[in-house]
Scaffold this motif. Structure first.
Motif, PDB file in Angstrom:
ATOM      1  N   ILE A  60       0.836  -1.197   0.000  1.00 56.21           N
ATOM      2  CA  ILE A  60       0.000   0.000   0.000  1.00 56.21           C
ATOM      3  C   ILE A  60       0.872   1.248   0.000  1.00 56.21           C
ATOM      4  CG2 ILE A  60      -1.716   1.309   1.307  1.00 56.21           C
ATOM      5  CD1 ILE A  60      -2.859  -1.314   2.289  1.00 56.21           C
ATOM      6  N   SER A  61       1.923   1.257   0.815  1.00 55.96           N
ATOM      7  CA  SER A  61       2.825   2.409   0.869  1.00 55.96           C
ATOM      8  C   SER A  61       3.466   2.664  -0.488  1.00 55.96           C
ATOM      9  CB  SER A  61       3.905   2.183   1.931  1.00 55.96           C
ATOM     10  OG  SER A  61       3.331   2.007   3.206  1.00 55.96           O
ATOM     11  N   GLY A  62       3.909   1.582  -1.141  1.00 56.72           N
ATOM     12  CA  GLY A  62       4.518   1.738  -2.461  1.00 56.72           C
ATOM     13  C   GLY A  62       3.542   2.306  -3.464  1.00 56.72           C
ATOM     14  N   TYR A  63       2.298   1.871  -3.369  1.00 56.34           N
ATOM     15  CA  TYR A  63       1.270   2.397  -4.267  1.00 56.34           C
ATOM     16  C   TYR A  63       1.063   3.893  -4.042  1.00 56.34           C
ATOM     17  CZ  TYR A  63      -3.170   2.868  -6.719  1.00 56.34           C
ATOM     18  OH  TYR A  63      -4.157   3.267  -7.583  1.00 56.34           O
ATOM     19  N   LEU A  64       0.994   4.311  -2.786  1.00 55.60           N
ATOM     20  CA  LEU A  64       0.777   5.723  -2.479  1.00 55.60           C
ATOM     21  C   LEU A  64       1.941   6.583  -2.965  1.00 55.60           C
ATOM     22  CD1 LEU A  64      -0.753   5.517   1.111  1.00 55.60           C
ATOM     23  CD2 LEU A  64      -1.926   6.097  -1.018  1.00 55.60           C
ATOM     24  N   ILE A  65       3.156   6.069  -2.858  1.00 58.89           N
ATOM     25  CA  ILE A  65       4.316   6.814  -3.342  1.00 58.89           C
ATOM     26  C   ILE A  65       4.229   7.015  -4.850  1.00 58.89           C
ATOM     27  CG2 ILE A  65       6.815   6.701  -3.682  1.00 58.89           C
ATOM     28  CD1 ILE A  65       6.977   5.287  -0.953  1.00 58.89           C
ATOM     29  N   ILE A 110       5.615  -7.730  -5.826  1.00 58.79           N
ATOM     30  CA  ILE A 110       4.317  -7.058  -5.795  1.00 58.79           C
ATOM     31  C   ILE A 110       4.492  -5.580  -5.467  1.00 58.79           C
ATOM     32  CG2 ILE A 110       2.165  -6.846  -4.483  1.00 58.79           C
ATOM     33  CD1 ILE A 110       1.834  -9.745  -4.498  1.00 58.79           C
ATOM     34  N   ILE A 111       5.373  -5.279  -4.514  1.00 60.79           N
ATOM     35  CA  ILE A 111       5.621  -3.875  -4.163  1.00 60.79           C
ATOM     36  C   ILE A 111       6.085  -3.100  -5.392  1.00 60.79           C
ATOM     37  CG2 ILE A 111       7.084  -2.328  -2.809  1.00 60.79           C
ATOM     38  CD1 ILE A 111       7.111  -4.532  -0.639  1.00 60.79           C
ATOM     39  N   ALA A 112       7.019  -3.681  -6.139  1.00 56.44           N
ATOM     40  CA  ALA A 112       7.531  -3.004  -7.331  1.00 56.44           C
ATOM     41  C   ALA A 112       6.450  -2.818  -8.381  1.00 56.44           C
ATOM     42  CB  ALA A 112       8.710  -3.798  -7.909  1.00 56.44           C
ATOM     43  N   TRP A 113       5.684  -3.871  -8.629  1.00 57.26           N
ATOM     44  CA  TRP A 113       4.619  -3.766  -9.635  1.00 57.26           C
ATOM     45  C   TRP A 113       3.495  -2.838  -9.183  1.00 57.26           C
ATOM     46  CZ3 TRP A 113       5.744  -4.652 -14.288  1.00 57.26           C
ATOM     47  CH2 TRP A 113       6.574  -5.693 -14.675  1.00 57.26           C
ATOM     48  N   ARG A 114       3.287  -2.738  -7.867  1.00 60.77           N
ATOM     49  CA  ARG A 114       2.283  -1.805  -7.365  1.00 60.77           C
ATOM     50  C   ARG A 114       2.684  -0.351  -7.652  1.00 60.77           C
ATOM     51  NH1 ARG A 114      -2.721  -1.787  -5.678  1.00 60.77           N
ATOM     52  NH2 ARG A 114      -2.344  -0.868  -3.621  1.00 60.77           N
ATOM     53  N   ALA A 118       0.412   2.103  -9.818  1.00 58.02           N
ATOM     54  CA  ALA A 118      -0.002   3.409  -9.315  1.00 58.02           C
ATOM     55  C   ALA A 118       0.370   4.529 -10.263  1.00 58.02           C
ATOM     56  CB  ALA A 118       0.627   3.661  -7.941  1.00 58.02           C
ATOM     57  N   CYS A 119       1.568   4.452 -10.831  1.00 61.22           N
ATOM     58  CA  CYS A 119       2.001   5.487 -11.783  1.00 61.22           C
ATOM     59  C   CYS A 119       1.066   5.544 -12.984  1.00 61.22           C
ATOM     60  CB  CYS A 119       3.438   5.216 -12.232  1.00 61.22           C
ATOM     61  SG  CYS A 119       4.680   5.542 -10.957  1.00 61.22           S
ATOM     62  N   GLY A 120       0.509   4.406 -13.370  1.00 58.45           N
ATOM     63  CA  GLY A 120      -0.449   4.410 -14.468  1.00 58.45           C
ATOM     64  C   GLY A 120      -1.832   4.841 -14.041  1.00 58.45           C
ATOM     65  N   GLY A 356      -3.465  16.993  -6.188  1.00 53.95           N
ATOM     66  CA  GLY A 356      -3.545  15.564  -5.918  1.00 53.95           C
ATOM     67  C   GLY A 356      -2.306  15.049  -5.218  1.00 53.95           C
ATOM     68  N   ALA A 357      -1.123  15.511  -5.663  1.00 53.19           N
ATOM     69  CA  ALA A 357       0.128  15.090  -5.024  1.00 53.19           C
ATOM     70  C   ALA A 357       0.192  15.591  -3.593  1.00 53.19           C
ATOM     71  CB  ALA A 357       1.319  15.615  -5.825  1.00 53.19           C
ATOM     72  N   ALA A 358      -0.293  16.821  -3.359  1.00 48.41           N
ATOM     73  CA  ALA A 358      -0.311  17.356  -2.000  1.00 48.41           C
ATOM     74  C   ALA A 358      -1.219  16.524  -1.100  1.00 48.41           C
ATOM     75  CB  ALA A 358      -0.765  18.814  -2.013  1.00 48.41           C
ATOM     76  N   GLN A 359      -2.377  16.155  -1.610  1.00 48.91           N
ATOM     77  CA  GLN A 359      -3.317  15.383  -0.807  1.00 48.91           C
ATOM     78  C   GLN A 359      -2.735  14.033  -0.414  1.00 48.91           C
ATOM     79  OE1 GLN A 359      -6.742  15.276  -3.350  1.00 48.91           O
ATOM     80  NE2 GLN A 359      -7.293  17.412  -2.983  1.00 48.91           N
ATOM     81  N   TYR A 360      -2.221  13.289  -1.387  1.00 49.65           N
ATOM     82  CA  TYR A 360      -1.703  11.963  -1.076  1.00 49.65           C
ATOM     83  C   TYR A 360      -0.359  12.027  -0.372  1.00 49.65           C
ATOM     84  CZ  TYR A 360      -5.461   9.603  -3.494  1.00 49.65           C
ATOM     85  OH  TYR A 360      -6.699   9.116  -3.843  1.00 49.65           O
ATOM     86  N   GLY A 361       0.442  13.068  -0.661  1.00 51.96           N
ATOM     87  CA  GLY A 361       1.708  13.228   0.046  1.00 51.96           C
ATOM     88  C   GLY A 361       1.482  13.516   1.519  1.00 51.96           C
ATOM     89  N   PHE A 362       0.602  14.460   1.824  1.00 46.75           N
ATOM     90  CA  PHE A 362       0.261  14.739   3.218  1.00 46.75           C
ATOM     91  C   PHE A 362      -0.407  13.532   3.855  1.00 46.75           C
ATOM     92  CE2 PHE A 362       1.376  18.951   2.161  1.00 46.75           C
ATOM     93  CZ  PHE A 362       1.366  19.754   3.285  1.00 46.75           C
ATOM     94  N   GLY A 363      -1.212  12.811   3.056  1.00 48.37           N
ATOM     95  CA  GLY A 363      -1.869  11.622   3.580  1.00 48.37           C
ATOM     96  C   GLY A 363      -0.874  10.571   4.042  1.00 48.37           C
ATOM     97  N   MET A 364       0.196  10.383   3.278  1.00 48.45           N
ATOM     98  CA  MET A 364       1.228   9.432   3.684  1.00 48.45           C
ATOM     99  C   MET A 364       1.864   9.856   5.002  1.00 48.45           C
ATOM    100  SD  MET A 364       3.243   8.213   0.245  1.00 48.45           S
ATOM    101  CE  MET A 364       3.520   9.871  -0.383  1.00 48.45           C
TER     102      MET A 364
END
Length: 411
Positions: A60-65, A110-114, A118-120, A356-364
């Motif tokens: 999940i963390s990798g996806y959020l990044i 899985i972490i790498a593929w996540r 996410a980038c897509g 969007g980056a601010a929202q998910y960055g602060f969310g992390m």
């Protein structure tokens, strides 16, 4: 020297066809379906891949990044090449990442593929918001974003349930194959809708121009106010997501099988708040509603803090302020996005990406804060949510009132 340029507003008299709205909902929902579907499968995945809970949580963390950082690239590309082509490339990356997850033989794979997934996925999310701005203009985009958010809020409700059924019937890998199918179907739907950004309105800047464009946004106090309000708010929302299982199940002794109902209540609050936002916008305007949402989140956070530290109200003393806090998203998220894009309509994709980056960055950061402060009580969650609400409110009062007239200023 600055020059004010007025851009023609899109036609808003005739709404787009239902097919377009379905595709936009699908694109905006990729953030939710990419994670919510496989949440019930995480324990089984860990056992099958011989990985501990920490390793699975990193998926999940990798996806959020990847989701947070990827938006910063796709937004300007959407301003340069139109919305559809970057979204199509993003869908291909999402499909490749989903296939990689389905075939993975270890947690690290899985972490790498996540991250790839996410980038897509974030391409569709960030640029679908810009498409709404293209179609509806400054006045109606906030209401339409609220409508789309209300519809796609169904995903967190049904995603874990559907994922659990697939897990029982076909195993955890089938969940990722389903995401492949969803990606392909969404791509087919994308091919049937028109491009929303005409060629004559596209940016002509190269990669250096992208960096310059972000510099312009960073020094625009109105845009940054929207980014900070949304960012601080998501700081608290992700603290709620990470901390509520311990606050409700561990501390308040709610049976695990009933936690989903409590969490679902928060989702329903978000949906109702977005529906109210659609009705309130014509009368009060987006800027005022953002202020109400920021004030509401601050008040709810402070009440939650008092309840957590004094145990006043028991379980309801925790649940009700949490619902009010997350419900404030109905007034903050769509309106802050719409206002920021209205301030810089020529950079709608980049603005959507930045917020969007601010929202998910602060969310992390919010979820990380809960992990560091966790003590088995609701106190860490309440403290972070109170700080987040107050910070969002202060951002509104310090920067949010710099005028609500949408303009475009080119250096």
């Amino acid at each position: 020297m600055s020059v004010t340029v007025k851009l023609a507003e899109p036609e808003t008299d005739v709404p787009p066809p239902l097919r377009l709205m379905v595709v936009l909902c699908a694109l905006m929902g990729f953030a939710a379906i990419s994670t919510d579907f496989y949440l019930p499968a995480m324990p089984m995945m860990g056992r099958a891949l011989h990985a501990d809970a920490g390793a699975m949580e990193l998926t999940i963390s990798g996806y959020l990044i990847g989701f947070s950082s990827g938006q910063l690239v796709w937004g300007p590309l959407g301003d340069r090449f139109g919305r559809k082509r970057p979204i199509a490339v993003g869908l291909v990356l999402f499909i490749i990442g989903s296939v990689g997850c389905a075939l993975a033989g270890s947690a690290n794979e899985i972490i790498a593929w996540r991250v790839v997934q996410a980038c897509g996925a974030c391409a569709g999310v960030v640029l679908s918001r810009a498409m709404v701005r293209d179609i509806y203009g400054a006045e109606r985009s906030g209401a339409m974003l609220s409508t789309l958010i209300t519809v796609m809020a169904v995903a967190p409700l049904v995603g874990p349930l559907l994922g659990g059924q697939i897990l029982i019937l076909a195993g955890w890998r089938a969940i990722f194959w389903l995401l492949v199918v969803i990606g392909v179907l969404t791509g087919a739907g994308l091919a049937t809708i028109p491009e929303t950004l005409p060629a004559h309105m596209r940016s002509r800047h190269g990669m250096l121009g992208i960096l310059t464009g972000y510099r312009i946004l960073f020094v625009d106090g109105r845009v940054m106010a929207c980014a900070l309000i949304g960012g601080f708010f998501y700081f608290g929302v992700f603290a709620y997501v990470a901390g509520s299982p311990f606050a409700f199940i561990t501390f308040s002794h709610v049976p695990p099988q009933l936690y989903g109902f409590l969490f679902g209540g928060g989702i329903l609050t978000i949906m109702l708040a977005n529906m109210a936002n659609v009705r309130l916008l014509p009368r009060f305007g987006g800027l005022q509603l953002i202020g109400w949402g920021a004030i509401g989140s601050a008040g709810a956070g402070l009440i939650l803090f008092l309840a957590a530290w004094t145990q006043w109200g028991g379980l309801l003393g925790l649940v009700l302020p949490c619902y009010v806090f997350v419900g404030a998203s109905g007034l903050i998220v769509a309106n802050s996005m719409a206002r920021a894009m209205a301030y810089r309509p020529d950079q709608a994709g980049a603005v959507s990406a930045l917020l969007g980056a601010a929202q998910y960055g602060f969310g992390m950061l919010g979820s990380a804060a809960i992990s560091l402060m966790a003590d088995g009580t609701p106190r860490p969650m309440s403290a972070v949510m109170a700080i987040a609400g107050v910070a969002a409110m202060m951002s509104y009062f310090c920067f949010g009132g710099r005028g609500d007239r949408p303009t475009t200023r080119l250096a």
